[in-house]
Design a protein around this motif. Structure first.
Motif, PDB file in Angstrom:
ATOM      1  N   ARG A  48       0.868  -1.175   0.000  1.00  0.00           N
ATOM      2  CA  ARG A  48       0.000   0.000   0.000  1.00  0.00           C
ATOM      3  C   ARG A  48       0.902   1.222   0.000  1.00  0.00           C
ATOM      4  O   ARG A  48       2.038   1.168   0.475  1.00  0.00           O
ATOM      5  CB  ARG A  48      -0.973  -0.002   1.180  1.00  0.00           C
ATOM      6  N   TRP A 104      -4.343   5.935   2.488  1.00  0.00           N
ATOM      7  CA  TRP A 104      -3.657   4.766   1.930  1.00  0.00           C
ATOM      8  C   TRP A 104      -4.345   4.358   0.632  1.00  0.00           C
ATOM      9  O   TRP A 104      -5.557   4.487   0.485  1.00  0.00           O
ATOM     10  CB  TRP A 104      -3.696   3.592   2.897  1.00  0.00           C
ATOM     11  N   SER A 105      -3.573   3.832  -0.288  1.00  0.00           N
ATOM     12  CA  SER A 105      -4.130   3.291  -1.528  1.00  0.00           C
ATOM     13  C   SER A 105      -4.817   1.955  -1.222  1.00  0.00           C
ATOM     14  O   SER A 105      -4.744   1.445  -0.105  1.00  0.00           O
ATOM     15  CB  SER A 105      -3.010   3.047  -2.543  1.00  0.00           C
ATOM     16  N   HIS A 106      -5.431   1.394  -2.228  1.00  0.00           N
ATOM     17  CA  HIS A 106      -5.966   0.033  -2.096  1.00  0.00           C
ATOM     18  C   HIS A 106      -4.778  -0.926  -1.916  1.00  0.00           C
ATOM     19  O   HIS A 106      -3.636  -0.580  -2.229  1.00  0.00           O
ATOM     20  CB  HIS A 106      -6.778  -0.330  -3.340  1.00  0.00           C
ATOM     21  N   ALA A 107      -5.040  -2.104  -1.421  1.00  0.00           N
ATOM     22  CA  ALA A 107      -3.977  -3.102  -1.266  1.00  0.00           C
ATOM     23  C   ALA A 107      -3.611  -3.652  -2.642  1.00  0.00           C
ATOM     24  O   ALA A 107      -4.474  -4.042  -3.421  1.00  0.00           O
ATOM     25  CB  ALA A 107      -4.430  -4.218  -0.342  1.00  0.00           C
TER      26      ALA A 107
END
Length: 140
Positions: free
Chosen positions: A114, A127-130
């Motif tokens: 992430r 946070w970005s997507h996983a």
């Protein structure tokens, strides 16, 4: 004896107030443009995860953090996130395309990554997507 009960109760209330719950992150400056990761794209080329993105936020400097964890093979759930890479905020990175190459050393482990932006004032973006990534056995 009665005084000690009052002091004990006051001490207990004070300790509870100090330990309080809630988010434990650096304070955020209100009204500032939130640092962001835009146009995030990921792809795996051989044993390399390639992340491309654009950092936006304050012109004085934006950096980014990458965290990594492993997927547990039994529950198929993520483990504990740990800091994998940290690029400090710099003015030259704002608005410019960025690329980060991450070598996947193990082809038997599925990793999750992430990424998030943060600026020179300490403001954190989301946070970005996983991002799922697994190396490829190139010996075949």
């Amino acid at each position: 004896m009665h005084k000690w009960r009052i002091y004990s109760a006051a001490l207990l209330i004070g300790l509870l107030a100090i330990s309080g719950c809630g988010r434990k992150e650096a304070p955020q400056i209100a009204g500032a443009a939130k640092p962001q990761i835009n146009n995030l794209q990921d792809r795996i080329v051989g044993n390399v995860l390639e992340l491309t993105f654009v950092l936006t936020g304050t012109p004085r400097g934006v950096g980014f953090q990458v965290d990594r964890t492993e997927v547990d093979p039994y529950c198929q759930c993520p483990g504990l996130w740990r800091r994998f890479y940290d690029r400090p905020p710099m003015p030259a990175q704002v608005g410019e395309p960025s690329k980060r190459l991450i070598k996947l050393k193990n082809d038997t482990v599925e990793y999750l990554f992430r990424i998030r932006a943060y600026d020179i004032d300490g403001n954190l973006g989301p946070w970005s997507h996983a991002i799922h990534a697994k190396g490829v056995d190139l010996s075949r």
